[in-house]
Design a protein around this motif. Structure first.
Motif, PDB file in Angstrom:
ATOM      1  N   SER A   1       2.440   4.724   0.973  1.00  0.00           N
ATOM      2  CA  SER A   1       2.601   5.288   2.449  1.00  0.00           C
ATOM      3  C   SER A   1       1.834   6.513   2.531  1.00  0.00           C
ATOM      4  O   SER A   1       1.750   7.246   3.767  1.00  0.00           O
ATOM      5  N   LEU A   2       1.486   7.359   1.568  1.00  0.00           N
ATOM      6  CA  LEU A   2       0.859   8.547   1.661  1.00  0.00           C
ATOM      7  C   LEU A   2      -0.692   8.463   2.166  1.00  0.00           C
ATOM      8  O   LEU A   2      -1.236   7.680   1.553  1.00  0.00           O
ATOM      9  N   ASN A   3      -0.923   9.386   3.202  1.00  0.00           N
ATOM     10  CA  ASN A   3      -2.105   9.291   3.835  1.00  0.00           C
ATOM     11  C   ASN A   3      -3.276   9.628   2.835  1.00  0.00           C
ATOM     12  O   ASN A   3      -4.418   9.011   2.880  1.00  0.00           O
ATOM     13  N   THR A   4      -2.983  10.351   1.964  1.00  0.00           N
ATOM     14  CA  THR A   4      -4.047  10.816   0.739  1.00  0.00           C
ATOM     15  C   THR A   4      -4.344   9.906  -0.420  1.00  0.00           C
ATOM     16  O   THR A   4      -5.118  10.008  -1.117  1.00  0.00           O
TER      17      THR A   4
ATOM     18  N   ASP B   1      -4.790   6.244  -1.637  1.00  0.00           N
ATOM     19  CA  ASP B   1      -5.201   4.687  -0.977  1.00  0.00           C
ATOM     20  C   ASP B   1      -4.782   3.565  -2.012  1.00  0.00           C
ATOM     21  O   ASP B   1      -5.475   2.500  -2.091  1.00  0.00           O
TER      22      ASP B   1
ATOM     23  N   GLU C   1       0.962  -1.185  -0.003  1.00  0.00           N
ATOM     24  CA  GLU C   1       0.009  -0.146   0.107  1.00  0.00           C
ATOM     25  C   GLU C   1       0.759   1.114  -0.012  1.00  0.00           C
ATOM     26  O   GLU C   1       1.963   1.402   0.581  1.00  0.00           O
TER      27      GLU C   1
END
Length: 97
Positions: free
Chosen positions: A69-72, A74, A67
């Motif tokens: 790793s950036l929060n924004t 997915d 996945e």
């Protein structure tokens, strides 16, 4: 008269050498063309499947365990594709390191 004759001899010898070089180059060209024709004939004997560089997986067969790793973001990717995704879509993460 001697200067003209000397110039004539020089030009004649130069032309003889040029003709010799042209014959050598034409012979070399012919040999290369024959080799190319032979390679093309050999290549036509192989099917497309034999010439493929590698087996590729179908998109439905890829297990997407990695996945972003950036929060924004997915997105999920298969092995190796996550690094390419990060380089292309999130270059700021690459430059940070």
């Amino acid at each position: 008269m001697g200067d003209y004759y000397f110039e004539f001899i020089q030009q004649y010898l130069h032309n003889v050498n040029l003709r010799k070089k042209v014959k050598e180059l034409l012979k070399e060209k012919s040999e290369i063309q024959q080799k190319l024709d032979t390679l093309e004939k050999e290549d036509k004997n192989h099917s497309f499947e034999e010439r493929k560089k590698r087996q590729r997986s179908l998109a439905s067969e890829v297990q997407r365990n990695f996945e972003c790793s950036l929060n924004t973001c997915d997105k999920k990717y298969g092995e190796g594709s996550l690094n390419q995704h990060i380089k292309l879509k999130h270059p700021e993460l690459v430059n940070k390191s």
